[in-house]
Scaffold this active site. Structure first.
Site, mmCIF file in Angstrom:
data_model
loop_
_atom_site.group_PDB
_atom_site.id
_atom_site.type_symbol
_atom_site.label_atom_id
_atom_site.label_comp_id
_atom_site.label_asym_id
_atom_site.label_seq_id
_atom_site.Cartn_x
_atom_site.Cartn_y
_atom_site.Cartn_z
ATOM 1 N N HIS A 126 -4.179 5.729 2.078
ATOM 2 C CA HIS A 126 -4.696 5.014 0.920
ATOM 3 C C HIS A 126 -5.612 3.898 1.417
ATOM 4 O O HIS A 126 -5.705 3.622 2.623
ATOM 5 C CB HIS A 126 -3.566 4.446 0.073
ATOM 6 C CG HIS A 126 -2.980 5.441 -0.892
ATOM 7 N ND1 HIS A 126 -3.714 6.014 -1.906
ATOM 8 C CD2 HIS A 126 -1.722 5.952 -0.991
ATOM 9 C CE1 HIS A 126 -2.945 6.839 -2.600
ATOM 10 N NE2 HIS A 126 -1.733 6.835 -2.054
ATOM 11 N N ASP A 156 -11.548 2.115 -1.405
ATOM 12 C CA ASP A 156 -11.729 3.111 -2.455
ATOM 13 C C ASP A 156 -13.081 3.004 -3.152
ATOM 14 O O ASP A 156 -13.769 4.004 -3.351
ATOM 15 C CB ASP A 156 -10.634 2.959 -3.519
ATOM 16 C CG ASP A 156 -9.327 3.611 -3.119
ATOM 17 O OD1 ASP A 156 -9.295 4.282 -2.072
ATOM 18 O OD2 ASP A 156 -8.335 3.450 -3.846
#
Length: 346
Positions: A126, A156
């Protein structure tokens, strides 16, 4: 108006996080983005900001009919974006060799955390992990405290979705001039590294220490930090340039000659302690009345709810309410071909 990307068609393989953010950026500015969802998957239309402005179809990607439907869409599209682990699209029969064979001008955008190859390519991860190995997270936080991830904004979205949206537009421009599409390997680790290009430059010049919270821009300097006010709210100052620092001193009443040593790093802790006490002596509204809109380089630190109501954001229409959901409007602004107001579903 349809937006600056009118006439561009993108196929988006449904996923989470950075690839949908890329799709949102492209769709916001007029591209036709067709989201391919797995059959029976939850439809978040109107509720998930990242899914706005899309057409949506469902396809059974385990069936020959579903795969054929995606291939047919890609034959006339400008680009396709996907955010699966390396090899997943190939196993589905939708890899780059197949789709570029069908459409030589196709730009095939691949979004992953670690990239399409390398020792970590097949590992789960992540944002927090991607910005860790890129050298970013080490520098986020206060001195002598553990690193603090800035939500999932850097890996992200800044280093991932935004980087891929740039890549898709650049790739499509190239394909239109050369007749040849290509694959974009967009790794969030590398995007995060690029976001820190300035810090790498400072490091090369010997003006950036590889230690958390000791540099001018990472909260060490008294003139570049956040401060608590008397009412428990916070303000931010960034008075780097001499003229801005002089104005900070004027507005805050900093007559102590110790504040002359602006760039003396050894003086920063003591000056920060003084400023901490001064800013805590008044509520935020009073500091805003003194400094907001001046060249102090000042702003209140607003919650999401308060950001919706700030006069600057209101006048510019920075935020919108779409189908009952507060959300940021499209950015950047194209004055000649403004982005249309977003909708939950096209």
């Amino acid at each position: 108006m349809a937006g600056v990307l009118e006439g561009v068609t993108i196929i988006e393989m449904e996923g989470i996080g950075p690839a949908p953010f890329c799709g949102m950026m492209l769709a916001d500015h007029g591209a036709r983005v067709i989201r391919v969802a797995r059959q029976g998957s939850r439809d978040a239309a109107g509720r998930d900001v990242l899914s706005r402005n899309r057409e949506r179809i469902e396809a059974d990607l385990k069936s020959a009919e579903g795969i054929a439907a995606v291939r047919e869409l890609a034959r006339t599209a400008d680009g396709i974006i996907e955010g699966f682990r390396p090899g997943v699209m190939e196993r589905l029969g939708l890899g780059p060799d197949v789709l570029l064979g069908d459409n030589a001008k196709l730009v095939y955008g691949r979004m992953t955390g670690w990239g399409q190859f390398g020792p970590l390519a097949q590992a789960a991860g992540h944002d927090i992990n991607y910005i860790s190995i890129s050298g970013n997270l080490h520098g986020y936080g206060r001195p002598n405290e553990k690193p603090t991830p800035p939500t999932n904004a850097i890996g992200d979205f800044a280093g991932g979705g935004m980087m891929l949206s740039f890549g898709m537009v650049a790739g499509i421009l190239n394909a239109r001039s050369t007749g040849k599409g290509q694959v974009i390997d967009c790794a969030m680790t590398e995007g995060a590294a690029v976001i820190h290009a300035m810090q790498w430059g400072f490091r090369g010049m010997g003006t950036w220490e590889d230690t958390r919270g000791v540099n001018m821009l990472d909260t060490a300097a008294h003139f570049y930090d956040t401060y608590e006010c008397a009412d428990g709210t916070f303000i931010s100052i960034g008075s780097i340039e001499p003229q801005f620092y002089a104005l900070l001193r004027e507005k805050a009443g900093l007559t102590d000659p110790a504040f002359d040593a602006q760039m003396d790093k050894s003086a920063w802790p003591a000056l920060k302690a003084k400023l901490t006490s001064i800013f805590k002596s008044k509520p935020r509204a009073e500091w805003c009345a003194l400094m907001e809109g001046t060249d102090v380089c000042f702003a209140p630190v607003l919650s999401m709810a308060d950001a919706l109501k700030h006069p600057h954001n209101v006048e510019r229409g920075t935020f919108m309410n779409i189908e009952g959901i507060d959300q940021p409007g499209p950015a950047p602004r194209f004055l000649g071909t403004p982005a249309p107001k977003p909708v939950g579903r096209k």
